[in-house]
Design an enzyme around this catalytic site. Structure first.
Site, mmCIF file in Angstrom:
data_model
loop_
_atom_site.group_PDB
_atom_site.id
_atom_site.type_symbol
_atom_site.label_atom_id
_atom_site.label_comp_id
_atom_site.label_asym_id
_atom_site.label_seq_id
_atom_site.Cartn_x
_atom_site.Cartn_y
_atom_site.Cartn_z
ATOM 1 N N GLY A 160 0.836 -1.204 0.000
ATOM 2 C CA GLY A 160 0.000 0.000 0.000
ATOM 3 C C GLY A 160 0.870 1.252 0.000
ATOM 4 N N ASP A 169 -1.752 -5.879 0.614
ATOM 5 C CA ASP A 169 -2.151 -4.959 1.669
ATOM 6 C C ASP A 169 -3.624 -4.592 1.424
ATOM 7 O OD1 ASP A 169 -2.287 -2.829 3.468
ATOM 8 O OD2 ASP A 169 -0.456 -1.866 2.736
ATOM 9 N N CYS A 189 1.341 4.187 7.822
ATOM 10 C CA CYS A 189 2.343 3.152 7.642
ATOM 11 C C CYS A 189 2.707 2.569 9.001
ATOM 12 C CB CYS A 189 3.581 3.758 6.997
ATOM 13 S SG CYS A 189 5.045 2.735 7.179
ATOM 14 N N GLY A 190 2.870 1.250 9.066
ATOM 15 C CA GLY A 190 3.128 0.565 10.331
ATOM 16 C C GLY A 190 4.362 1.027 11.076
ATOM 17 N N ARG A 237 -3.692 -8.427 10.535
ATOM 18 C CA ARG A 237 -2.515 -7.697 10.985
ATOM 19 C C ARG A 237 -2.868 -6.882 12.219
ATOM 20 N NH1 ARG A 237 0.809 -3.055 7.490
ATOM 21 N NH2 ARG A 237 0.518 -1.423 9.039
ATOM 22 N N ASN A 280 7.467 -9.244 8.077
ATOM 23 C CA ASN A 280 7.812 -8.163 7.162
ATOM 24 C C ASN A 280 9.271 -7.813 7.397
ATOM 25 O OD1 ASN A 280 8.006 -5.900 5.583
ATOM 26 N ND2 ASN A 280 6.408 -4.734 6.634
#
Lengths: 283, 272
Positions: free
Chosen positions: B32, B70, B107-108, B143, B196
């Site tokens: 994404g 994503d 964003c993570g 997630r 990841n």
């Protein structure tokens, strides 16, 4: 153009378009503005109800296509801006870039529901105030009109709707749309209290009484939208003709309900194309 | 998807999909972040469902390897999650991940992430699981972004709840260090997990953790760095850092993009 119209006399009638062709028909009929209805676009693009399934990208694309095919101002439903103030910024910019003159944002949560449905939920007033400010910040053309809609009447109260409307005006909204007032008195009260141009939603079988343009002008409204009229008409007409087709097993029986081939070609612009073609032909 | 570890490099366009397949990888990961960046936007929840599916369709027609995509937060609430699952299936995704952030997400690896209530997140996973059409075999990955804001215990509890709701795999985002990887593995290895590899640990060192799926941003990071470096060099020195002959690269690209395939077909039909 739309801003000029807001500053001039008279009520702006904006019938609802749910696709590009219906937008063209609104223009051809001589109206001064088009309303792009999310309710109609959800039905047209997805065949689904107006419950926040359609994405900003799908709405912006439809808006852009409508704007490319017409030359009168389009007021476009932008639901709740598709997220937070951040998303509102992107929404405003995409719609503006697509050529939209007026953008309507509402204070429902995401995903929203059609204004005349049960079960709507609101965001806190301050959150909507931020979104209006973000919309004002995001526009690049000062003539882009920001319309703030409040759904508070059905969810909380008429008084809350008025309070919110005033807050949205202070935040920079150019036009106020108080959704689903439930009586003539309420419709009139809005015009007494709110001092920016007002939009009235004339929707069949909705919660609000249907007024004539003259009545709306007397009360003090500026824009009248008819979001569902073309959609509902087309639906009935198509259903009826399909019934005839099914029964008679020939479309010869349908022709009296139809626009004919030469007329449609004229409407869709075939003669202009032919002339253009000719003008480019090298002898 | 195959048994054993699957390594899925990050992609966000058709060329990258073709390159990943040509290089022999078994799967690709539609990022994404990458999708947003290709639109000139940061990964802060601005992209819509349909902009993601448009790209999945392109990836799907560019290469035959499975696409893990994503799906951010599912782009709304339960009804939106249902639409997301069905559109992703139809666009050709083999797997997707839905996270427990608020919308618009971040964003993570960014600061300031906010997490929704566990119950709501779990219900969204259930909606996703119920929405899929069984013949398409879509893998649903739950997630959790709870690690950074709420800590390991909260993240574990959430992940296990999502797994109970029917997720096929779980995925902790925000793993930064070697210690994080070990803790992740120590806590969660009884459940199929996605790793990841943002920390870019060499794969032979990750093998011991037996993650069934590793998504890998190496090519993406490397190529972005190359772009920055080249533009800087060109601006400063008037010279690109690319000094090879262009024909080798051009030929390699046209081969990967399948020009031969099209020319062959063209000849075939001309000569019928």
């Amino acid at each position: 153009m739309l801003r000029e119209m807001l500053n001039s006399e008279g009520v702006i009638m904006a019938p609802g378009a749910y696709d590009v062709w219906s937008a063209r028909l609104v223009e051809k009929a001589g109206f001064k503005a088009i309303y792009m209805t999310g309710y109609g676009v959800s039905a047209s693009v997805l065949g689904k109800p107006d419950i926040g399934l359609i994405t900003m990208q799908e709405m912006a694309e439809m808006a852009r296509n409508m704007a490319n095919a017409t030359s009168i101002p389009i007021i476009a439903d932008a639901d709740n801006g598709y997220g937070s103030s951040l998303n509102v910024i992107r929404t405003i910019q995409e719609y503006e870039q697509g050529g939209i003159a007026g953008i309507q944002l509402e204070d429902q949560i995401f995903p929203k529901r059609c204004g005349h449905m049960e079960g709507k939920q609101l965001v806190p007033m301050n959150e909507m105030v931020s979104k209006i400010k973000a919309a004002v910040y995001a526009r690049r053309d000062p003539d882009t009109v920001i319309i703030a809609r409040t759904d508070a009447r059905a969810v909380i109260s008429f008084e809350e709707a008025l309070t919110r409307a005033q807050a949205y005006v202070e935040a920079g909204a150019d036009v106020i749309f108080l959704e689903a007032p439930q009586s003539v008195e309420e419709v009139k009260k809005v015009a007494e209290i709110i001092k920016v141009p007002l939009l009235a939603n004339m929707v069949e079988n909705g919660k609000t009484p249907l007024f004539t343009v003259k009545e709306l002008e007397e009360i003090g409204y500026k824009i009248a939208i008819y979001p569902a009229t073309p959609l509902y008409t087309a639906t009935k007409a198509i259903m009826d003709v399909l019934e005839v087709l099914k029964k008679e097993e020939t479309n010869a029986a349908c022709m009296d309900r139809e626009v004919d081939f030469p007329t449609f070609n004229k409407m869709v612009g075939v003669p202009e194309m032919r002339n253009l073609e000719k003008s480019f032909l090298v002898e | 998807m195959a048994k054993g570890t699957v390594v899925a490099p990050f992609v966000y366009d058709g060329l990258q999909a073709r390159m990943v397949e040509a290089a022999g990888f078994d799967a690709m990961y539609h990022t994404g972040w990458g999708n947003a960046s290709s639109r000139g936007l940061p990964d802060v929840g601005l992209i819509t469902l349909t902009e993601m599916t448009e790209r999945i369709r392109i990836l799907s027609s560019s290469a035959d390897i499975p696409i893990i995509s994503d799906a951010d937060t599912g782009y709304g609430s339960y009804t939106n999650v249902i639409r997301t699952v069905r559109e992703y299936e139809q666009a050709g995704a083999a797997a997707l991940h839905i996270e427990d952030q608020v919308w618009p997400k971040r964003c993570g690896y960014m600061q300031g992430k906010q997490i929704i209530e566990k119950k709501e997140a779990a219900n969204k996973i259930k909606a996703a699981v119920d929405a899929r059409k069984s013949e398409k075999d879509l893998v649903i990955i739950a997630r959790t972004d709870a690690l950074a804001p709420l800590g390991w215990d909260a993240a574990e509890e959430r992940a296990r709840t999502y797994y109970e709701m029917g997720a096929d795999m779980i995925f902790f985002d925000g793993i930064r260090t070697r210690q994080d990887v070990e803790e992740y593995y120590r806590r969660m290895s009884d459940i199929p997990c996605v790793f990841n590899n943002v920390p870019m640990i060499p794969l032979e060192e990750v093998e011991q953790y037996k993650f069934p799926l590793i998504i890998h941003p190496g090519m993406t990071f490397h190529s972005w760095k190359a772009m920055f470096d080249d533009l800087e060099a060109l601006k400063k020195t008037g010279r690109s850092l690319y000094t090879d002959d262009y024909t080798t690269l051009f030929n390699k690209l046209t081969r990967v993009l399948g020009a031969d395939y099209y020319f062959t077909l063209d000849e075939q039909y001309k000569n019928l």
